[in-house]
Design an enzyme around this catalytic site. Structure first.
Site, PDB file in Angstrom:
ATOM      1  N   TYR A 327       0.836  -1.204   0.000  1.00  0.00           N
ATOM      2  CA  TYR A 327       0.000   0.000   0.000  1.00  0.00           C
ATOM      3  C   TYR A 327       0.870   1.252   0.000  1.00  0.00           C
ATOM      4  CZ  TYR A 327      -2.932   3.754   1.841  1.00  0.00           C
ATOM      5  OH  TYR A 327      -3.562   4.964   2.048  1.00  0.00           O
ATOM      6  N   LYS A 331       1.321   3.706  -3.369  1.00  0.00           N
ATOM      7  CA  LYS A 331       0.891   5.110  -3.226  1.00  0.00           C
ATOM      8  C   LYS A 331       2.060   6.053  -3.521  1.00  0.00           C
ATOM      9  CE  LYS A 331      -2.513   6.714  -1.796  1.00  0.00           C
ATOM     10  NZ  LYS A 331      -3.706   7.270  -2.498  1.00  0.00           N
TER      11      LYS A 331
END
Length: 571
Positions: A327, A331
């Site tokens: 994650y 990102k």
């Protein structure tokens, strides 16, 4: 409101009913317990006698809600203070503008939509990108997940029987998919959007720490690229592109972490060793190569173990380059890509920390969905079905502790946990959007929205406050509905020591709670599930329980300092 960061209001949680693990506040909405505890820390109030104090605090919560409704009604009938023109000019910027928002069915963007419509009802249109089969399905999702959300109660009170008409006049659902070319939007609608849109807010993301690498890349890296490409191709009147990221894109960085953008090829692993070793000793980061690795691996792993292998690949690639999980990694790569693509488009990146329930706006204690329900694995056939993310970092731990299923944890009690109420993040988004939208200058600006630089909360204190809270309002019941004893949290620095203690402690706690012919087998199964769930929590959150970084928020502080007195009251 961001300027009164230390001004807090207390919401006292009711004791959980025996039949439900959900905490509810007095106006009926699910209350996020971690934010309640955080508020208590900074007011110095802890209700150690339920009774009168408990009722008084809940009455205070009810009073706050009534006051919010009254203030909202006044704001619609009075003329805005002229002093607002001396600030950022937020209301002037919001008025008449057209927005294109992704992720609006989620927690943060939904709160942004509510705040814009409540504070500036004279906005133009808000296009909402919704993944759906057709227009009818998109309208249905719009009504179910946004218009009918309890978050919009103040607007419902304001518009009464005309509420739905008002909402449908402002919100325009757009069938599409962030990961498709031209976002999968119908060509006829693209021209309408292109002519009207002034602001793009991208809040769509996959926040699962343990997601498949290819899925994370599509949502968090490729998706923002598609949106930026759409903006450059079609949105010629765009004033600002605002991208919601996360403060944890900073991965393994330590110390006071500044608000600086990512550029293509930056690797935290190479950055960390640059002062001691040649950076060439660490592999360079190439986003295109990472996408190719994921796609090629998907083909190679095809079969029964594909999901698990793709998840392991994401974790491996993230750690090679200095991030904790896919994650954070995807990102960060998403930030790199849109920064490299932006051209003359003003780009604002908002990096919130762990988002929790509302502090006070539109009313205290709102949180979306069933995030606060996560405390036990028994409702799921397998603990692997749990989804862990920064938007629910503390909820599983605190509730599991309150239920007696997490008597210890793998954590450094001196580490500062960074969490922020969702309404404060909303205010920062709107302020930054207005400031850069008015200026309209090409460039990039990053804003951290968190508390660790100014409002320290060590994890040891958080669990201490949690213990005191559950002593007052217990949720740990035995099979006969009787409250069981709470113990103070024990902290471990070793996974082996933590696992051993959990197994011993849980068996001791549960041995007397189960009786009958199959007691031994049932006890063993139940204890095994509890321990596995706890170990999974510890494994996923270990990097953050020992995290040595704090997030500088100087840019955010400066933008809030530029607000007028009237803007401070409204935002």
């Amino acid at each position: 409101m961001m300027t009164s960061f230390f001004k807090t209001s207390v919401i006292e949680l009711k004791a959980v009913q025996k039949s439900s693990p959900v905490h509810r506040n007095d106006h009926g909405y699910g209350t996020n317990i971690t934010t309640s505890l955080w508020k208590r820390k900074h007011t110095g109030i802890f209700c150690c006698q339920s009774g009168e104090s408990d009722r008084a605090l809940m009455q205070q919560s009810k009073t706050q809600k009534v006051r919010a409704l009254k203030e909202m009604a006044v704001s619609t009938t009075t003329t805005p203070n002229t002093s607002i023109t001396n600030g950022l000019g937020i209301l002037q910027f919001l008025a008449g503008k057209t927005y294109f928002i992704t992720g609006a069915t989620g927690l943060l963007a939904k709160a942004v939509v509510e705040k814009i419509l409540r504070r500036a009802p004279d906005v133009g249109k808000i296009f909402i990108l919704i993944k759906a089969k057709n227009k009818e399905a998109a309208v249905d999702r719009l009504k179910t997940e946004i218009i009918n959300s309890e978050l919009f109660e103040c607007l419902k009170q304001r518009h009464g029987k005309y509420y739905q008409d008002f909402m449908l006049s402002k919100l325009a659902p757009v069938v599409g998919n962030l990961c498709e070319s031209d976002l999968g939007i119908d060509a006829n609608l693209i021209s309408e959007i292109a002519e009207e849109v002034d602001v793009i807010i991208n809040s769509a993301a996959n926040t699962n720490f343990e997601e498949r690498y290819d899925v994370s890349l599509h949502a968090n890296t490729i998706g923002p690229c598609r949106l930026m490409d759409f903006a450059k191709k079609y949105c010629k009147n765009l004033r600002v592109f605002l991208h919601v990221s996360t403060a944890y894109v900073n991965g393994e960085r330590e110390g006071m972490i500044t608000e600086k953008p990512f550029y293509m090829g930056e690797s935290i692993a190479r950055e960390k060793v640059a002062s001691e070793f040649l950076p060439l000793s660490y592999p360079a980061l190439d986003v295109d190569d990472e996408i190719k690795i994921a796609l090629d691996s998907k083909v190679a792993f095809e079969g029964n173990l594909e999901d698990q292998k793709m998840k392991e690949l994401g974790l491996e690639r993230a750690r090679i380059h200095g991030w904790h999980n896919p994650y954070e990694f995807t990102k960060a790569m998403g930030e790199m890509m849109i920064n490299s693509m932006r051209g003359d488009i003003p780009l604002v990146i908002i990096r919130p920390t762990a988002i929790e329930s509302t502090l006070e706006d539109p009313f205290p204690g709102w949180i979306q969905g069933n995030r606060y329900l996560i405390s036990l694995p028994f409702s799921c056939p397998c603990t692997k079905s749990h989804i862990f993310s920064y938007n629910q970092m503390l909820d599983p731990m605190i509730l599991s502790y309150g239920k007696g299923n997490l008597p210890s944890f793998l954590v450094n009690p001196e580490v500062v946990i960074d969490m922020i109420p969702v309404d404060m993040v909303v205010n920062a988004i709107i302020a930054a959007m207005a400031k850069h939208g008015i200026a309209g200058k090409p460039g990039i600006k990053v804003y951290h929205v968190g508390s660790s630089a100014v409002n320290l909360l060590p994890l040891g204190d958080l669990f201490k406050y949690s213990y005191e809270h559950f002593i007052c309002s217990p949720i740990n019941m035995d099979t006969e509905g009787k409250t069981t004893d709470m113990k103070e949290m024990k902290f471990f620095s070793s996974m082996d020591d933590f696992s051993s203690h959990m197994q011993t402690e849980i068996v001791q706690q549960r041995r007397l709670a189960i009786s009958g012919n199959n007691a031994s087998q049932r006890l063993e199964r139940k204890c095994k599930m509890i321990v596995e769930h706890a170990i999974n929590l510890a494994r996923v959150y270990q990097p953050h329980m020992f995290f040595r970084g704090r997030f500088d928020n100087s840019n955010t502080h400066k933008i809030m300092e530029g607000m007028s007195e009237e803007e401070m009251k409204r935002f």
